[in-house]
Design an enzyme around this catalytic site. Structure first.
Site, PDB file in Angstrom:
ATOM      1  N   GLY A  10       0.622  -0.530   0.726  1.00  9.72           N
ATOM      2  CA  GLY A  10      -0.135   0.102  -0.021  1.00  9.72           C
ATOM      3  C   GLY A  10       0.878   0.843  -0.076  1.00  9.72           C
ATOM      4  O   GLY A  10       1.583   1.193   1.517  1.00  9.72           O
ATOM      5  N   ALA A  11       0.715   1.915  -0.845  1.00  6.61           N
ATOM      6  CA  ALA A  11       1.216   3.386  -1.547  1.00  6.61           C
ATOM      7  C   ALA A  11       1.128   4.669  -1.227  1.00  6.61           C
ATOM      8  O   ALA A  11       1.421   5.302  -1.848  1.00  6.61           O
ATOM      9  CB  ALA A  11       2.327   3.103  -2.974  1.00  6.61           C
ATOM     10  N   VAL A  14      -0.050   6.567   4.136  1.00  6.92           N
ATOM     11  CA  VAL A  14       0.762   5.802   5.239  1.00  6.92           C
ATOM     12  C   VAL A  14       2.145   5.276   4.773  1.00  6.92           C
ATOM     13  O   VAL A  14       3.160   5.247   5.267  1.00  6.92           O
ATOM     14  CB  VAL A  14      -0.248   5.356   6.603  1.00  6.92           C
ATOM     15  CG1 VAL A  14       0.737   4.041   7.549  1.00  6.92           C
ATOM     16  CG2 VAL A  14      -1.178   6.066   6.863  1.00  6.92           C
ATOM     17  N   GLY A  15       1.665   4.739   4.015  1.00  6.58           N
ATOM     18  CA  GLY A  15       2.538   3.131   3.230  1.00  6.58           C
ATOM     19  C   GLY A  15       3.627   4.716   2.709  1.00  6.58           C
ATOM     20  O   GLY A  15       5.138   4.275   2.877  1.00  6.58           O
ATOM     21  N   ASP A  34       1.680  -1.539  -4.394  1.00  9.25           N
ATOM     22  CA  ASP A  34       0.615  -0.862  -4.491  1.00  9.25           C
ATOM     23  C   ASP A  34       0.186  -1.806  -5.847  1.00  9.25           C
ATOM     24  O   ASP A  34       0.535  -2.214  -6.610  1.00  9.25           O
ATOM     25  CB  ASP A  34       0.704   0.442  -4.830  1.00  9.25           C
ATOM     26  CG  ASP A  34      -0.865   1.409  -4.181  1.00  9.25           C
ATOM     27  OD1 ASP A  34      -0.703   1.607  -3.329  1.00  9.25           O
ATOM     28  OD2 ASP A  34      -1.932   0.667  -4.940  1.00  9.25           O
ATOM     29  N   HIS A 176      -8.458  -0.051  18.548  1.00  4.36           N
ATOM     30  CA  HIS A 176      -8.415   1.063  17.984  1.00  4.36           C
ATOM     31  C   HIS A 176      -9.595   1.601  17.695  1.00  4.36           C
ATOM     32  O   HIS A 176      -9.680   1.644  15.931  1.00  4.36           O
ATOM     33  CB  HIS A 176      -7.374   1.108  16.624  1.00  4.36           C
ATOM     34  CG  HIS A 176      -7.045   2.566  16.088  1.00  4.36           C
ATOM     35  ND1 HIS A 176      -6.770   2.863  16.973  1.00  4.36           N
ATOM     36  CD2 HIS A 176      -7.250   2.421  14.738  1.00  4.36           C
ATOM     37  CE1 HIS A 176      -6.074   4.068  15.719  1.00  4.36           C
ATOM     38  NE2 HIS A 176      -6.918   3.620  14.956  1.00  4.36           N
TER      39      HIS A 176
HETATM   40  O1  TXD Z   1      -3.480   3.670  13.487  1.00  5.96           O
HETATM   41  C1  TXD Z   1      -3.620   2.801  12.578  1.00  5.96           C
HETATM   42  N1  TXD Z   1      -4.143   2.141  12.446  1.00  5.96           N
HETATM   43  C2  TXD Z   1      -4.665   3.566  10.996  1.00  5.96           C
HETATM   44  C3  TXD Z   1      -4.880   3.042   9.973  1.00  5.96           C
HETATM   45  C4  TXD Z   1      -3.660   4.850  11.205  1.00  5.96           C
HETATM   46  C5  TXD Z   1      -4.010   5.226   9.698  1.00  5.96           C
HETATM   47  C6  TXD Z   1      -4.960   4.896   8.758  1.00  5.96           C
HETATM   48  N2  TXD Z   1      -5.995   3.324   9.068  1.00  5.96           N
HETATM   49  C7  TXD Z   1      -5.859   2.737   7.972  1.00  5.96           C
HETATM   50  O2  TXD Z   1      -4.708   2.405   7.002  1.00  5.96           O
HETATM   51  C8  TXD Z   1      -6.846   3.794   7.270  1.00  5.96           C
HETATM   52  O3  TXD Z   1      -8.411   3.475   7.411  1.00  5.96           O
HETATM   53  C9  TXD Z   1      -7.383   2.588   5.623  1.00  5.96           C
HETATM   54  O4  TXD Z   1      -7.365   1.155   6.618  1.00  5.96           O
HETATM   55  C10 TXD Z   1      -4.978   2.157   6.150  1.00  5.96           C
HETATM   56  C11 TXD Z   1      -4.918   2.911   5.101  1.00  5.96           C
HETATM   57  O5  TXD Z   1      -4.774   4.396   5.084  1.00  5.96           O
HETATM   58  P1  TXD Z   1      -3.988   5.230   4.109  1.00  5.96           P
HETATM   59  O6  TXD Z   1      -4.277   6.552   4.634  1.00  5.96           O
HETATM   60  O7  TXD Z   1      -2.206   4.518   3.685  1.00  5.96           O
HETATM   61  O8  TXD Z   1      -4.881   4.473   3.086  1.00  5.96           O
HETATM   62  P2  TXD Z   1      -4.753   6.047   1.035  1.00  5.96           P
HETATM   63  O9  TXD Z   1      -4.064   6.427   0.986  1.00  5.96           O
HETATM   64  O10 TXD Z   1      -6.213   5.560   0.296  1.00  5.96           O
HETATM   65  O11 TXD Z   1      -4.005   4.719   0.957  1.00  5.96           O
HETATM   66  C12 TXD Z   1      -4.501   3.589   0.550  1.00  5.96           C
HETATM   67  C13 TXD Z   1      -3.433   2.904  -0.466  1.00  5.96           C
HETATM   68  C14 TXD Z   1      -3.760   3.139  -1.806  1.00  5.96           C
HETATM   69  O12 TXD Z   1      -3.137   3.431  -2.662  1.00  5.96           O
HETATM   70  C15 TXD Z   1      -4.265   1.511  -2.548  1.00  5.96           C
HETATM   71  O13 TXD Z   1      -3.953   1.467  -4.277  1.00  5.96           O
HETATM   72  C16 TXD Z   1      -3.786   0.593  -2.322  1.00  5.96           C
HETATM   73  O14 TXD Z   1      -3.496   0.731  -0.855  1.00  5.96           O
HETATM   74  N3  TXD Z   1      -4.158  -0.730  -2.785  1.00  5.96           N
HETATM   75  C17 TXD Z   1      -3.455  -1.876  -2.110  1.00  5.96           C
HETATM   76  N4  TXD Z   1      -2.024  -1.830  -2.606  1.00  5.96           N
HETATM   77  C18 TXD Z   1      -2.050  -3.144  -2.704  1.00  5.96           C
HETATM   78  N5  TXD Z   1      -2.371  -4.129  -3.014  1.00  5.96           N
HETATM   79  C19 TXD Z   1      -3.883  -3.639  -2.802  1.00  5.96           C
HETATM   80  N6  TXD Z   1      -4.679  -5.735  -2.688  1.00  5.96           N
HETATM   81  C20 TXD Z   1      -4.318  -3.023  -2.584  1.00  5.96           C
HETATM   82  N7  TXD Z   1      -5.763  -2.283  -2.487  1.00  5.96           N
HETATM   83  C21 TXD Z   1      -5.820  -1.196  -1.926  1.00  5.96           C
END
Ligand code: TXD
Length: 324
Positions: A10-11, A14-15, A34, A176
């Site tokens: 996941g880029a 957060v990633g 990603d 959480h």
């Molecule tokens: O405290 C905590 N644990 C948290 C959790 C704090 C902040 C964010 N939290 C959760 O992390 C949030 O509710 C989301 O479920 C995740 C990721 O948050 P982020 O803000 O990074 O979300 P984005 O910017 O939408 O990024 C998610 C990326 C996006 O680029 C997608 O294309 C990718 O995930 N994605 C994937 N990558 C690889 N493989 C698969 N299958 C895939 N599906 C989506």
């Protein structure tokens, strides 16, 4: 110097921030993965171009190919959706389970010795799913939330008192979400309990703000959710593992009797080292604190049951064979 290999799945916000911090701190060679073509590659290239200025030597690469995570020491799972308007909690649960489950299986095939840190929400349930679908022992799969929730509370207390946030010690346990459990008795400054610095109403306000901190940020940002502090939380855990630091941090772990709870994932203090979770630390809790932790665990248990109903714990080899 050879650095350990860390893959970040996941880029998104957060990633990519996690990858940036891992590189800046010289902790790892990072592989960012990603499903969106170009996203991980672009973020990795951008971070790499900061290396001559920042002076870090670690490699950062981006790809859509899960196979690139092979032989990772640590895999960080941030892939998934954030809740959007009109989406129920159940929708998010099912949608992210459909992403995290197959990823956990891929990790077990491609990086069978890796330690896994899950970040995707709903956090505690996603950790349980990752354990089930990877088949890894509970020592090697954990979630990041308590470090973030505790850091938020530390920052709020520090702001209120006008002191450095590093001076504040606290411990936020539980799930959480709304039922997280900030521990007043474990909140102190320079060994003096928090109630010698603030009155009960002030403390309660700061606890409530901590519980609502994620929502406060979603409201302010208008799109997306928090990522700087969450990434810092993940990297603190990664540093403890990669450096075999035996540091005690609040993390989400699968419990087998600790705190009187079993077969559920929940935030508890644990000692982290090169094997993952060295041990869960059992604090002496009061009856009320224990009840609050149990209530929090019950909420997670209900969501785990929903995944059982969705048959999400069963592995699906067809998905495993698909490319992202
Ligand atoms: O405290 C905590 N644990 C948290 C959790 C704090 C902040 C964010 N939290 C959760 O992390 C949030 O509710 C989301 O479920 C995740 C990721 O948050 P982020 O803000 O990074 O979300 P984005 O910017 O939408 O990024 C998610 C990326 C996006 O680029 C997608 O294309 C990718 O995930 N994605 C994937 N990558 C690889 N493989 C698969 N299958 C895939 N599906 C989506």
């Amino acid at each position: 110097m050879t650095l350990p290999k860390v893959s970040v799945i996941g880029a998104g916000q957060v990633g990519s921030t996690t990858a940036h911090l891992l590189a800046l701190k010289g902790l790892a060679d990072v592989t960012l993965i990603d499903v969106v073509d170009g996203l991980a590659q672009g973020k990795a290239l951008d971070i790499t171009q900061a290396s001559p200025i920042e002076g870090f030597g670690g490699r950062v690469q981006g790809t859509t190919d899960y196979a690139a995570m092979a032989d990772s020491r640590l895999v960080i799972v941030t892939a998934g959706l954030a809740r959007k308007p009109g989406m129920s909690r159940d929708d998010l649960l099912a949608a992210n389970a459909a992403i995290v489950g197959p990823i956990a299986e891929r990790i077990s095939r491609l990086a069978p010795d890796a330690i896994v840190i899950v970040v995707t929400n709903p956090l505690d349930v996603m950790v349980a799913l990752a354990i089930k679908r990877s088949g890894f022992p509970r020592q090697r799969v954990m979630g990041m939330a308590g470090v973030l929730d505790s850091a938020r509370l530390r920052a709020f207390i520090a702001q209120q008192l006008g002191i450095a946030s590093t001076e504040v010690e606290t411990m936020v346990l539980g799930s959480h979400g709304d039922l997280m459990v900030p521990l007043k008795r474990f909140t102190q400054l320079k060994g003096k309990p928090i109630d010698t610095w603030l009155n009960d109403a002030q403390i309660e306000d700061l606890f409530q703000r901590t519980k609502d901190a994620g929502a406060e940020l979603v409201r302010l940002l208008k799109q997306g959710s928090a990522f700087y502090a969450p990434a810092s939380g993940v990297v603190e855990m990664a540093g403890a593992i990669l450096g075999d630091a035996h540091k005690i941090l609040p993390i989400c772990a699968w419990l087998e009797g600790e705190y009187g709870l079993r077969d559920v994932c929940i935030g508890v203090p644990a000692q982290l080292g090169s094997r993952g979770i060295d041990r869960v630390i059992e604090l002496e809790l009061t009856v009320q604190e224990r009840q609050a932790l149990s209530a929090s665990a019950e909420q997670v248990r209900i969501m785990i049951q929903q995944l059982v109903v969705l048959d999400a714990f069963r592995s699906n080899n067809a998905i495993m064979e698909n490319k992202p």
